[in-house]
Design an enzyme around this catalytic site. Sequence first.
Site, PDB file in Angstrom:
ATOM      1  N   CYS A  35       0.855  -1.317   0.553  1.00  0.00           N
ATOM      2  CA  CYS A  35      -0.363   0.331  -0.137  1.00  0.00           C
ATOM      3  C   CYS A  35       0.591   1.494  -0.038  1.00  0.00           C
ATOM      4  O   CYS A  35       0.131   2.363   0.135  1.00  0.00           O
ATOM      5  CB  CYS A  35      -0.773   0.270   1.554  1.00  0.00           C
ATOM      6  SG  CYS A  35       0.145   0.074   2.790  1.00  0.00           S
ATOM      7  N   ASP A  37       2.310   2.419   2.168  1.00  0.00           N
ATOM      8  CA  ASP A  37       1.999   3.284   3.673  1.00  0.00           C
ATOM      9  C   ASP A  37       3.105   3.363   4.980  1.00  0.00           C
ATOM     10  O   ASP A  37       3.660   2.641   5.255  1.00  0.00           O
ATOM     11  CB  ASP A  37       0.945   2.518   4.671  1.00  0.00           C
ATOM     12  CG  ASP A  37      -0.684   3.195   3.802  1.00  0.00           C
ATOM     13  OD1 ASP A  37      -0.527   4.006   3.323  1.00  0.00           O
ATOM     14  OD2 ASP A  37      -1.433   2.475   4.287  1.00  0.00           O
ATOM     15  N   CYS A  60      -3.219   5.150   5.774  1.00  0.00           N
ATOM     16  CA  CYS A  60      -4.530   4.932   6.152  1.00  0.00           C
ATOM     17  C   CYS A  60      -4.705   4.759   7.166  1.00  0.00           C
ATOM     18  O   CYS A  60      -4.609   5.137   8.716  1.00  0.00           O
ATOM     19  CB  CYS A  60      -4.798   3.134   5.520  1.00  0.00           C
ATOM     20  SG  CYS A  60      -3.849   2.034   6.841  1.00  0.00           S
ATOM     21  N   CYS A 104      -1.894  -3.909   8.734  1.00  0.00           N
ATOM     22  CA  CYS A 104      -2.228  -2.501   9.210  1.00  0.00           C
ATOM     23  C   CYS A 104      -1.653  -2.126  10.744  1.00  0.00           C
ATOM     24  O   CYS A 104      -0.776  -1.419  11.256  1.00  0.00           O
ATOM     25  CB  CYS A 104      -3.297  -1.008   8.868  1.00  0.00           C
ATOM     26  SG  CYS A 104      -4.636  -1.563   7.482  1.00  0.00           S
TER      27      CYS A 104
HETATM   28 FE1  FES Z   1      -1.616   0.598   4.243  1.00  0.00          FE
HETATM   29 FE2  FES Z   1      -3.679  -0.263   5.884  1.00  0.00          FE
HETATM   30  S1  FES Z   1      -4.336   0.626   4.106  1.00  0.00           S
HETATM   31  S2  FES Z   1      -1.348   0.406   6.336  1.00  0.00           S
END
Ligand code: FES
Length: 126
Positions: A35, A37, A60, A104
């Site tokens: 993702c 992140d 997120c 996450c």
């Molecule tokens: Fe990437 Fe939650 S979608 S950490």
Amino acid sequence: MALYSEKVMDHFRNPRNVGVIEDADGVGEVGNAKCGDIMKMYLKIEDDMIKDVKFETFGCGSAIASSSMATELIKGKPVADAMNLTNEAVAEALDGLPGYKMHCSLLAEQAIHAALDDYKKRNEAK
Ligand code: FES
């Protein structure tokens, strides 16, 4: 049933311990390749206790809520307890996360472990 618990929404809207510790004793940064992140943890450690912890999360809502809860769970605790923190414990403290959002919470566990590893490395070098 709501997708996210009230605790998740609370920690997402009002995250605890956001920020940077300039003179941190350990810093850990991890990312999720899928993702994109990123989470960064800063630890202030004295006498084997987590005196302070702050985080920055570019991610997120679940990642923000997870990092906020994770900091609350380890603040004031012994280093050994922080080392044993799991993403399941973080998710449980948030009254659960949807299954596809469990990764996450894993970021929070990994970021804390990375910061503790950094702390240990710095101490070994002394
Ligand atoms: Fe990437 Fe939650 S979608 S950490």
